[in-house]
Design an enzyme around this catalytic site. Structure first.
Site, PDB file in Angstrom:
ATOM      1  N   HIS A  44       5.497 -68.525  47.350  1.00 29.25           N
ATOM      2  CA  HIS A  44       6.037 -69.890  47.410  1.00 29.25           C
ATOM      3  C   HIS A  44       7.536 -69.894  47.144  1.00 29.25           C
ATOM      4  CE1 HIS A  44       5.837 -74.309  46.992  1.00 29.25           C
ATOM      5  NE2 HIS A  44       6.793 -74.127  46.099  1.00 29.25           N
ATOM      6  N   GLU A  45       7.944 -69.238  46.077  1.00 24.98           N
ATOM      7  CA  GLU A  45       9.373 -69.229  45.743  1.00 24.98           C
ATOM      8  C   GLU A  45      10.180 -68.406  46.750  1.00 24.98           C
ATOM      9  OE1 GLU A  45      10.432 -71.300  43.676  1.00 24.98           O
ATOM     10  OE2 GLU A  45       8.434 -71.815  42.935  1.00 24.98           O
ATOM     11  N   HIS A  53      11.390 -70.644  49.563  1.00 24.40           N
ATOM     12  CA  HIS A  53      12.643 -71.351  49.251  1.00 24.40           C
ATOM     13  C   HIS A  53      13.831 -70.389  49.316  1.00 24.40           C
ATOM     14  CE1 HIS A  53      10.462 -74.892  48.034  1.00 24.40           C
ATOM     15  NE2 HIS A  53       9.865 -74.292  47.026  1.00 24.40           N
TER      16      HIS A  53
END
Length: 361
Positions: free
Chosen positions: A17-18, A21
């Protein structure tokens, strides 16, 4: 080992998920100064090319930090075009939504890959499969176990497929406090179990996750396109049920909120599914990845969806919302999320069998 596999899977989902980004920002030339898994004090930390990578104490998520967030950093001019806040709104939208997209893409890849490796499942078998059982819940007290297949309830055959799940859930919900008789297949044998659904605001709950029972057999995929098609169909089904589950928080909050699980319960569910082998672990990874993506897309402060709402309002106003307002919303939301996480951890931990045994219950 099953608990370790569950923890590693959760850690992977946070990193993915990170990383979404992080990569969306870096590929657009946007400045990034930190990539962290967890919150709080750093346990491990290293710095490369001006970016600090850290593993932190509280494993409740992660974050990517930008120079925009550090008011004390005077080394970068406020009008630097590579700061996130100085980029056009579409570029910022991509950075914020990339974490959700990364989780959904991972779930899709896992399901397609598992289908390619394990083959296409056979037709649905009669009844419904018990995927997980909460310790101390009516299902556990009655003797249900993960891997059991419920064939009938009160002598009413459940049928097969999605209709079987509905046929199992409906009488349970309608029968709080009333004893039900279940015909259950475990291995090669069939047994009768009796359970009484708990009464949660007038709705019966047994503390078990039920799923369509699939024929144990499978056949190899005939082509990559068949693997993509079958995996995509599984993804669509899981995604649809996940969205419906979150939507029910709005339409039936009092009942649905009782089913919200914290980190401890998620790890326990992962361990139960992992005990069923690679297929169970793949399902857990895909299911939690979809849940993480959908959860972060909700338009709530501190979540990615909340940041997208801020950007939408900025586009409508023609200028950003006041920083003090955004900071106040974010800080209050952080306290709320951390407090809720602690409550869920305490609740779920107290429900574990080993804890109840130590307490003499």
């Amino acid at each position: 080992m099953n608990v370790l596999a569950s923890l590693l899977a959760l850690g992977l989902l946070i990193v993915i998920h990170e990383a979404g980004h992080f990569l969306a920002a870096r590929l657009q030339g946007i400045r990034v100064n930190g990539f962290s898994v967890g919150f709080g004090p750093a346990l491990l930390k290293t710095e490369r090319n001006g970016i600090t990578y850290a593993l932190r104490l509280l494993p409740l998520g992660g974050f990517v930090s930008f120079p925009d967030d550090d008011d004390n950093d005077q080394s970068i001019p406020l009008d630097d075009p590579d700061l996130l806040r100085n980029r056009p709104i579409p570029q910022r939208v991509l950075v914020i939504s990339a974490g959700v997209l990364a989780n959904l893409l991972l779930a899709w890849l896992v399901l397609v890959g598992h289908t390619a490796a394990a083959g296409v499942p056979g037709d649905p078998s009669p009844g419904v499969m018990v995927m997980t059982v909460q310790d101390g819940a009516p299902a556990a007290q009655a003797g249900l176990r993960p891997g059991d297949r419920i064939l009938s309830i009160d002598a009413q055959s459940l049928g097969s497929g999605d209709a079987a799940v509905r046929a199992a859930v409906d009488p349970i919900r309608r029968s709080p406090g009333q004893r039900l008789e279940l015909e259950v297949q475990r291995g090669e044998g069939v047994r009768t179990l009796r359970l009484t659904p708990a009464d949660q605001q007038g709705t019966g709950r047994i503390g078990a996750q039920l799923q369509v029972a699939m024929n144990g057999g499978s056949r190899p995929v005939r082509s990559p396109f068949e693997a993509i098609s079958a995996g995509s169909a599984q993804f669509a089904g899981l995604f649809s049920r996940t969205v419906s589950g979150y939507a029910s928080l709005l339409t039936d909050f009092g009942t649905t909120a009782q089913q919200v699980s914290g980190p401890v319960k998620i790890v326990e569910m992962g361990a139960q599914l992992s005990s069923q082998g690679g297929s169970g672990l793949a399902l857990f990874l895909a299911l939690i990845s979809i849940n993480l993506g959908v959860l972060n897309a909700l338009p709530l402060p501190l979540l990615d969806g909340g940041q997208l709402v801020f950007l939408l309002l900025e586009g409508l106003r023609g200028r950003p919302l006041p920083e003090r307002f955004q900071l106040a919303v974010m800080q209050s939301s952080l306290l709320l999320v951390l407090g809720l996480s602690v409550l869920l951890i305490v609740r779920d931990t107290s429900q574990l069998a080993v804890v109840r045994q130590l307490m003499g219950q």
